[in-house]
Design an enzyme around this catalytic site. Structure first.
Site, PDB file in Angstrom:
ATOM      1  N   GLU A  22      -4.990  -5.184  10.497  1.00 41.67           N
ATOM      2  CA  GLU A  22      -3.979  -4.157  10.718  1.00 41.67           C
ATOM      3  C   GLU A  22      -4.286  -3.437  12.032  1.00 41.67           C
ATOM      4  OE1 GLU A  22      -2.095  -2.930   6.733  1.00 41.67           O
ATOM      5  OE2 GLU A  22      -3.887  -1.710   6.964  1.00 41.67           O
ATOM      6  N   GLY A  49       2.636   2.171  10.826  1.00 47.36           N
ATOM      7  CA  GLY A  49       3.562   3.291  10.661  1.00 47.36           C
ATOM      8  C   GLY A  49       4.248   3.706  11.948  1.00 47.36           C
ATOM      9  N   HIS A  93      -9.454   0.963   5.038  1.00 46.36           N
ATOM     10  CA  HIS A  93      -8.160   1.122   5.722  1.00 46.36           C
ATOM     11  C   HIS A  93      -8.340   2.039   6.938  1.00 46.36           C
ATOM     12  CE1 HIS A  93      -4.032   2.261   6.529  1.00 46.36           C
ATOM     13  NE2 HIS A  93      -3.678   1.172   5.872  1.00 46.36           N
ATOM     14  N   GLY A 118       3.043  -1.240   4.238  1.00 45.85           N
ATOM     15  CA  GLY A 118       3.033   0.187   3.934  1.00 45.85           C
ATOM     16  C   GLY A 118       4.442   0.657   3.613  1.00 45.85           C
ATOM     17  N   GLY A 119       5.075   1.286   4.610  1.00 47.71           N
ATOM     18  CA  GLY A 119       6.386   1.919   4.434  1.00 47.71           C
ATOM     19  C   GLY A 119       7.406   1.076   3.681  1.00 47.71           C
ATOM     20  N   SER A 155       3.729  -2.231  10.231  1.00 48.87           N
ATOM     21  CA  SER A 155       5.181  -2.243  10.414  1.00 48.87           C
ATOM     22  C   SER A 155       5.838  -3.567  10.006  1.00 48.87           C
ATOM     23  CB  SER A 155       5.541  -1.875  11.860  1.00 48.87           C
ATOM     24  OG  SER A 155       5.075  -0.571  12.173  1.00 48.87           O
ATOM     25  N   ASN A 187       0.870  -1.177   0.000  1.00 51.04           N
ATOM     26  CA  ASN A 187       0.000   0.000   0.000  1.00 51.04           C
ATOM     27  C   ASN A 187       0.907   1.227   0.000  1.00 51.04           C
ATOM     28  OD1 ASN A 187      -1.756   2.070   0.526  1.00 51.04           O
ATOM     29  ND2 ASN A 187      -2.419   1.310   2.547  1.00 51.04           N
ATOM     30  N   TRP A 188       0.950   1.911  -1.126  1.00 52.05           N
ATOM     31  CA  TRP A 188       1.876   3.049  -1.255  1.00 52.05           C
ATOM     32  C   TRP A 188       1.319   4.332  -0.658  1.00 52.05           C
ATOM     33  CZ3 TRP A 188       4.229   2.464  -6.911  1.00 52.05           C
ATOM     34  CH2 TRP A 188       5.065   1.339  -6.918  1.00 52.05           C
ATOM     35  N   LYS A 189       0.085   4.284  -0.188  1.00 53.32           N
ATOM     36  CA  LYS A 189      -0.520   5.453   0.478  1.00 53.32           C
ATOM     37  C   LYS A 189      -0.311   6.717  -0.379  1.00 53.32           C
ATOM     38  CE  LYS A 189      -0.060   3.037   4.821  1.00 53.32           C
ATOM     39  NZ  LYS A 189       0.038   3.065   6.264  1.00 53.32           N
ATOM     40  N   GLU A 198      -6.659   4.397   8.045  1.00 56.14           N
ATOM     41  CA  GLU A 198      -6.454   5.836   7.782  1.00 56.14           C
ATOM     42  C   GLU A 198      -7.693   6.447   7.151  1.00 56.14           C
ATOM     43  OE1 GLU A 198      -2.790   5.245   5.683  1.00 56.14           O
ATOM     44  OE2 GLU A 198      -1.854   4.648   7.562  1.00 56.14           O
TER      45      GLU A 198
END
Ligand code: 13P
Length: 252
Positions: free
Chosen positions: A168, A174, A96, A235-236, A214, A10-12, A98
Site C-alpha cells: 500500500e 485515501g 498498516h 479502504g473507502g 484507492s 479495511n473499514w478503518k 496509518e
C-alpha cells in the site's frame, strides 16, 4: 500452485456496531454466488464479534485491523490474538501505514504482532509501502526491503505459510491517487523476488501479495490483471457494499 484471489475490506474507524452489521448483512447477500475469491472484512474491534456472527456460514471472513503482541495481561486498551480468534476471525491486518504514521508502529512491533498472530491462530496481513518522499528519493525498494525483512525477522516459511503481504503506497491511500499499473507491476515483481531471496522460490510462489491504495470499481480490473497482484486491500470503497461487490466480482 495457484494462489486464490483475495479481496479484503479495511473499514478503518468507520461504522458503529449496528451500521457494521447492516453492511455485513448486505454483503452476505451480495456475495452468495462469489466462488473462487476469498473475501474478508475488517471492522473495528468493537464490531468484530457482531460482524463475525453475522457472516458465519457465509463466504465472508473477518479480520482485525490490529492486535497487541502480548498474550494477555495488564495492557489497558489492547486486544490479543486469542481474543480476536475467539470471535471467529481468521485474519489480522498488521503494520498498516496509518498505524505506523499515527500510533508509533515500527517494523519491530509489526514483527512481534506477526508472530503473535500466528501463535494465536490468525493469518497475518503485513502492510508495507513507501511514502511519496521516499518514492521521490528513489528509496522505494530499499524501504520495502526493510519493511519485509524486519517485519518477518526470525520467522520461517512454515510459520509464515498463511502470510499475506499488502503493498500500500502511502501516497495512494485515501487520496484518490492510484499507483499506475507499471508502478504496481514493478513493485509486486520486486516483492515476489524478495520473498524468494529471503525464503525460497516455492514459498514466494505461494504467498499472496495484495495491492491497496484507492482501489475502486473503476480501476480494479486493470490492477487485478497485473500478474503478481493477487487481490486488493480496499479502504473507502469497501464501506459501500455495492462498490465493494463490484471489486470482488471482477474475479468471477
Ligand atoms: P483506500 O482504499 O481508502 O485508499 O485505503 C486503502 C487502505 O488503506 C486499505 O488498508
Amino acid at each position: 500452485m495457484a494462489r486464490i484471489p483475495f479481496i479484503a475490506g479495511n473499514w478503518k474507524m468507520y461504522k458503529t456496531g449496528p451500521e457494521a452489521v447492516e453492511t455485513a448483512r448486505k454483503l452476505v447477500d451480495l456475495c452468495a454466488d462469489v466462488g473462487k475469491v476469498e473475501v474478508m472484512i475488517a471492522p473495528t474491534f468493537l464490531s468484530l464479534a457482531l460482524v463475525s456472527d453475522c457472516v458465519r456460514g457465509s463466504r465472508i471472513k473477518t479480520g482485525a485491523q490490529n492486535l497487541y503482541f502480548e498474550k494477555e495481561g495488564a495492557f489497558t486498551g489492547e486486544v490479543s490474538a486469542a481474543m480476536i480468534r475467539a470471535t471467529g476471525s481468521e485474519y489480522a491486518i498488521i503494520g498498516h501505514s496509518e498505524r505506523r504514521q499515527y500510533f508509533g508502529e515500527t517494523d519491530e512491533t509489526a514483527c512481534k504482532k506477526v508472530r503473535a498472530a500466528i501463535q494465536g491462530g490468525l493469518k497475518p496481513i503485513l502492510c508495507i509501502g513507501e511514502t511519496e518522499a521516499e518514492r521521490d528519493q528513489e528509496k522505494t525498494f530499499l524501504i520495502l526491503d526493510k519493511q519485509v525483512s524486519d517485519g518477518l525477522k526470525g520467522l520461517g516459511p512454515d510459520e509464515l505459510r498463511d502470510l499475506v503481504l499488502a503493498y500500500e503506497p502511502v501516497w495512494a491511500i485515501g487520496t484518490g491517487k492510484t499507483a499506475d499499473t507499471r508502478q504496481v507491476d514493478e513493485v509486486h515483481q520486486y516483492l515476489r523476488s524478495l520473498l524468494s531471496r529471503l525464503f525460497s522460490a516455492d514459498f514466494s510462489d505461494r504467498i499472496r501479495i495484495l495491492y491497496g491504495g484507492s482501489v475502486k470499481p473503476e480501476n480494479a480490473k486493470e490492477l487485478m490483471n497485473i500478474k503478481d497482484v493477487d487481490g486488493a486491500l480496499v479502504g473507502g470503497a469497501s464501506l459501500d457494499p455495492d462498490k465493494f461487490i463490484k471489486i470482488i466480482k471482477y474475479y468471477l
